[in-house]
Design a protein around this motif. Structure first.
Motif, PDB file in Angstrom:
ATOM      1  N   ALA A   1     -10.123  -8.563 -13.752  1.00 33.31           N
ATOM      2  CA  ALA A   1     -10.426  -9.263 -12.811  1.00 33.31           C
ATOM      3  C   ALA A   1      -9.111  -9.208 -11.878  1.00 33.31           C
ATOM      4  N   LEU A   2      -7.911  -8.354 -12.332  1.00 34.32           N
ATOM      5  CA  LEU A   2      -6.752  -8.493 -11.371  1.00 34.32           C
ATOM      6  C   LEU A   2      -6.475  -6.618 -11.061  1.00 34.32           C
ATOM      7  N   GLN A   3      -6.650  -6.300  -9.945  1.00 40.76           N
ATOM      8  CA  GLN A   3      -6.565  -5.024  -9.463  1.00 40.76           C
ATOM      9  C   GLN A   3      -4.915  -4.705  -8.947  1.00 40.76           C
ATOM     10  N   VAL A   4      -4.290  -3.763  -9.653  1.00 37.86           N
ATOM     11  CA  VAL A   4      -2.933  -3.753  -8.934  1.00 37.86           C
ATOM     12  C   VAL A   4      -2.753  -2.583  -8.134  1.00 37.86           C
ATOM     13  N   VAL A   5      -2.187  -2.510  -6.820  1.00 46.53           N
ATOM     14  CA  VAL A   5      -1.829  -1.584  -5.726  1.00 46.53           C
ATOM     15  C   VAL A   5      -0.387  -1.407  -5.972  1.00 46.53           C
ATOM     16  N   HIS A   6      -0.172  -0.031  -6.222  1.00 39.38           N
ATOM     17  CA  HIS A   6       1.348   0.451  -6.063  1.00 39.38           C
ATOM     18  C   HIS A   6       1.410   0.850  -4.631  1.00 39.38           C
ATOM     19  N   GLY A   7       2.016   0.135  -3.679  1.00 43.09           N
ATOM     20  CA  GLY A   7       2.316   0.388  -2.310  1.00 43.09           C
ATOM     21  C   GLY A   7       3.028  -0.603  -1.914  1.00 43.09           C
ATOM     22  N   LEU A   8       3.080  -0.489  -0.138  1.00 44.77           N
ATOM     23  CA  LEU A   8       3.930  -1.483   0.454  1.00 44.77           C
ATOM     24  C   LEU A   8       2.730  -1.773   1.470  1.00 44.77           C
ATOM     25  N   ALA A   9       2.921  -3.117   1.438  1.00 48.07           N
ATOM     26  CA  ALA A   9       1.900  -3.957   2.640  1.00 48.07           C
ATOM     27  C   ALA A   9       2.687  -3.542   4.084  1.00 48.07           C
ATOM     28  N   PRO A  10       1.939  -3.493   5.249  1.00 52.65           N
ATOM     29  CA  PRO A  10       0.332  -3.766   5.293  1.00 52.65           C
ATOM     30  C   PRO A  10      -0.094  -2.411   5.095  1.00 52.65           C
ATOM     31  N   ASP A  11       0.180  -1.223   5.218  1.00 53.20           N
ATOM     32  CA  ASP A  11      -0.443  -0.017   4.864  1.00 53.20           C
ATOM     33  C   ASP A  11      -1.338  -0.207   3.531  1.00 53.20           C
ATOM     34  N   ALA A  12      -0.928  -0.710   2.583  1.00 56.29           N
ATOM     35  CA  ALA A  12      -1.426  -0.806   1.173  1.00 56.29           C
ATOM     36  C   ALA A  12      -2.631  -1.740   1.336  1.00 56.29           C
ATOM     37  N   LEU A  13      -2.847  -2.580   2.412  1.00 57.71           N
ATOM     38  CA  LEU A  13      -3.985  -3.270   2.193  1.00 57.71           C
ATOM     39  C   LEU A  13      -5.261  -2.845   2.945  1.00 57.71           C
ATOM     40  N   GLN A  14      -5.240  -1.544   3.397  1.00 56.20           N
ATOM     41  CA  GLN A  14      -6.424  -1.025   4.205  1.00 56.20           C
ATOM     42  C   GLN A  14      -7.215  -0.497   3.004  1.00 56.20           C
ATOM     43  N   GLY A  15      -8.467  -0.827   3.101  1.00 50.94           N
ATOM     44  CA  GLY A  15      -9.690  -0.596   2.253  1.00 50.94           C
ATOM     45  C   GLY A  15      -9.978  -1.500   1.279  1.00 50.94           C
ATOM     46  N   LEU A  16      -9.138  -2.521   1.230  1.00 51.17           N
ATOM     47  CA  LEU A  16      -9.107  -3.286   0.002  1.00 51.17           C
ATOM     48  C   LEU A  16     -10.372  -4.561   0.329  1.00 51.17           C
ATOM     49  N   ALA A  17     -10.776  -5.089  -0.741  1.00 53.08           N
ATOM     50  CA  ALA A  17     -11.957  -6.173  -0.694  1.00 53.08           C
ATOM     51  C   ALA A  17     -11.399  -7.094   0.002  1.00 53.08           C
ATOM     52  N   ALA A  18     -12.351  -7.922   0.759  1.00 54.77           N
ATOM     53  CA  ALA A  18     -11.634  -8.953   1.836  1.00 54.77           C
ATOM     54  C   ALA A  18     -11.341 -10.084   0.981  1.00 54.77           C
ATOM     55  N   PRO A  19     -10.215 -10.715   1.365  1.00 50.10           N
ATOM     56  CA  PRO A  19      -9.822 -11.736   0.430  1.00 50.10           C
ATOM     57  C   PRO A  19     -10.145 -13.050   0.849  1.00 50.10           C
ATOM     58  N   GLN A  20     -10.306 -14.360   0.155  1.00 54.75           N
ATOM     59  CA  GLN A  20     -10.399 -15.666   0.649  1.00 54.75           C
ATOM     60  C   GLN A  20      -9.065 -16.269   0.818  1.00 54.75           C
ATOM     61  N   ALA A  21      -8.223 -15.656   0.129  1.00 49.73           N
ATOM     62  CA  ALA A  21      -6.808 -16.382   0.165  1.00 49.73           C
ATOM     63  C   ALA A  21      -5.693 -15.291  -0.244  1.00 49.73           C
ATOM     64  N   VAL A  22      -4.701 -15.320   0.742  1.00 47.41           N
ATOM     65  CA  VAL A  22      -3.553 -14.504   0.673  1.00 47.41           C
ATOM     66  C   VAL A  22      -2.179 -15.140   0.206  1.00 47.41           C
ATOM     67  N   PHE A  23      -1.367 -14.687  -0.467  1.00 51.51           N
ATOM     68  CA  PHE A  23       0.035 -15.100  -0.737  1.00 51.51           C
ATOM     69  C   PHE A  23       0.780 -13.967  -0.816  1.00 51.51           C
ATOM     70  N   VAL A  24       1.893 -14.359   0.074  1.00 49.46           N
ATOM     71  CA  VAL A  24       3.146 -13.437   0.362  1.00 49.46           C
ATOM     72  C   VAL A  24       4.242 -14.041  -0.509  1.00 49.46           C
ATOM     73  N   GLY A  25       4.792 -13.356  -1.521  1.00 49.66           N
ATOM     74  CA  GLY A  25       5.980 -13.927  -1.908  1.00 49.66           C
ATOM     75  C   GLY A  25       7.363 -13.287  -1.612  1.00 49.66           C
ATOM     76  N   GLY A  26       7.190 -12.257  -0.805  1.00 51.18           N
ATOM     77  CA  GLY A  26       8.438 -11.694  -0.494  1.00 51.18           C
ATOM     78  C   GLY A  26       8.094 -10.495   0.563  1.00 51.18           C
ATOM     79  N   GLY A  27       8.940 -10.126   1.395  1.00 52.00           N
ATOM     80  CA  GLY A  27       8.811  -9.108   2.405  1.00 52.00           C
ATOM     81  C   GLY A  27       7.933  -9.545   3.685  1.00 52.00           C
ATOM     82  N   PHE A  28       7.882 -10.913   3.878  1.00 47.35           N
ATOM     83  CA  PHE A  28       7.125 -11.419   5.019  1.00 47.35           C
ATOM     84  C   PHE A  28       7.903 -11.247   6.418  1.00 47.35           C
ATOM     85  N   ASP A  29       7.341 -10.456   7.288  1.00 38.54           N
ATOM     86  CA  ASP A  29       7.787 -10.473   8.688  1.00 38.54           C
ATOM     87  C   ASP A  29       6.678 -10.766   9.742  1.00 38.54           C
ATOM     88  N   ALA A  30       7.016 -10.448  11.216  1.00 41.17           N
ATOM     89  CA  ALA A  30       6.301 -10.736  12.029  1.00 41.17           C
ATOM     90  C   ALA A  30       5.223  -9.661  12.132  1.00 41.17           C
TER      91      ALA A  30
END
Length: 397
Positions: free
Chosen positions: A298-327
């Protein structure tokens, strides 16, 4: 309706003698019979028999379309059986099913348990840890296991998790002439089974006793998780999950996963999650925490840095950012989030807090400031120790 080319037959340990006439006729008329070696022997398939490939794959059966085929499964083919896997690739007119009582039903009937009050799991190829959220004092579970050695593994795992006082009913070949049932305590089962191993097919019924039950609501204690201090603390996690509003089957992107505790609790609520984390040691912690609760699928782990690591992921219904948020990350998320996706951002730095204040002014949503203090020793007395204030922005485009 066209005559179906595929017939699913539930076959229990009494073999052909336990089948209804219509199921017997399907086997007699089949050109090919597919099943596990044990089922093929019980059905006396002979030269018509073909064992399932290892690992399991439905393709060999689907390739037989146009021939008269029988697939054998234990009891009910649609309860942890091959039925659902096959039906997903077939039109309704292509198949029919003759089910028998499932192994779960047979075990419950032997023990006098209400099946609706019993958790039933097929753990042939799934982690034993999937049991953890279901264990509670007095709770009843029936699990199907791959073989006799898995019974000892189950008993050892229960003992390790503090449930060694649980009662196990080890049930072999239920419903057939070789049926055997042994009643053991989990903490003694490994020694007993080493001397007299269980034989497949085997199911284990258990009544849980002795251990710490996992709370059923978000905000579980931090010590359930492996972490290096980078963890959304239990009270803030409960509020974060409430804002994320998990729904069964929905997917979460957990960006800056840390320990993965938010993603784990999302999955425990019935969802799927992808946790993105740039630090290798924390990636290991997230994987460890997923395994602790049997959530590897159920839980996929991606070793990488957003936003580049988000490309190609299955679309979400919710997003949580716990650190590293910027404009820049917000702009990338706006481009990737589908309409109606829920975004929750937690901030503890002044810079990120200022950004969230501005984003809420520009885009709306809910802005909360959370200030928590806990009682800590102060000399011979106690005082309040404040945690860093946390600002949370919840938004839905």
């Amino acid at each position: 309706m066209a005559d179906p080319w595929l017939t699913l037959v539930g076959l229990n340990e009494e073999g052909l003698d336990g089948l209804a006439p219509v199921a017997r006729r399907a086997i007699d008329q089949a050109q090919v019979i597919v099943g596990g070696p044990r089922h093929l022997a019980l059905a006396q398939a002979g030269d018509r028999g073909r064992p399932w490939p290892v690992p399991f794959d439905t393709a060999p059966v689907l390739a037989l379309r146009g021939q008269r085929v029988v697939v054998l499964a234990s009891g009910d083919p649609f309860w942890f059986g091959a039925g659902g896997s096959l039906a997903a690739h077939l039109a309704p007119h292509e198949w029919c099913c003759h089910a028998q009582p499932s192994t779960f039903s047979l075990v419950a009937a032997r023990l006098g348990w209400r099946l609706e009050a019993t958790d039933c799991l097929g753990l042939h190829a799934s982690p034993l840890q999937q049991l953890l959220p279901r264990l509670a004092p007095g709770g009843q579970c029936i699990v199907l296991l791959r073989d006799g050695s898995a019974v000892a593994e189950l008993a050892g795992w229960l003992t390790q998790e503090g449930w060694g006082a649980s009662t196990l009913w080890v049930m072999e070949s239920v419903g057939g002439p070789r049926e055997r049932c042994r009643t053991l305590r989990a903490h003694e089962a490994e020694a007993v089974l080493a001397a007299d191993p269980a034989q497949a097919p085997v199911a284990v019924a258990l009544r849980a006793a002795g251990g710490p039950a996992l709370p059923q609501v978000p905000g579980r204690a931090d010590d359930w998780y492996a972490h290096d201090g980078q963890i959304t603390k239990a009270p803030a996690r409960a509020l974060t999950l409430a804002a994320l509003a998990p729904r069964r089957g929905e997917r979460l992107w957990d960006i800056g996963g840390g320990s993965g505790s938010v993603a784990v609790e999302w999955c425990l609520a019935g969802g799927l999650a992808t946790s993105v984390e740039q630090h290798a040691a924390r990636v290991d912690n997230i994987r460890s925490n997923a395994a602790r609760f049997g959530l590897q699928q159920a839980l996929q782990v991606v070793h990488g840095l957003a936003p580049d690591a988000l490309q190609g992921l299955a679309a979400p219904q919710a997003v949580f950012v716990g650190g590293g948020f910027d404009a820049a990350l917000f702009a990338a998320l706006r481009a990737l989030m589908p309409t109606g996706c829920r975004l929750v951002v937690n901030a503890v730095t002044l810079e990120t807090e200022a950004l969230l204040v501005q984003l809420q002014a520009d885009h709306g949503g809910q802005l909360l400031r959370l200030e928590l203090s806990s009682a800590e020793p102060l000399g011979r007395m106690r005082s309040w120790k404040a945690a860093r204030p946390l600002v949370q922005w919840s938004w839905q485009p």
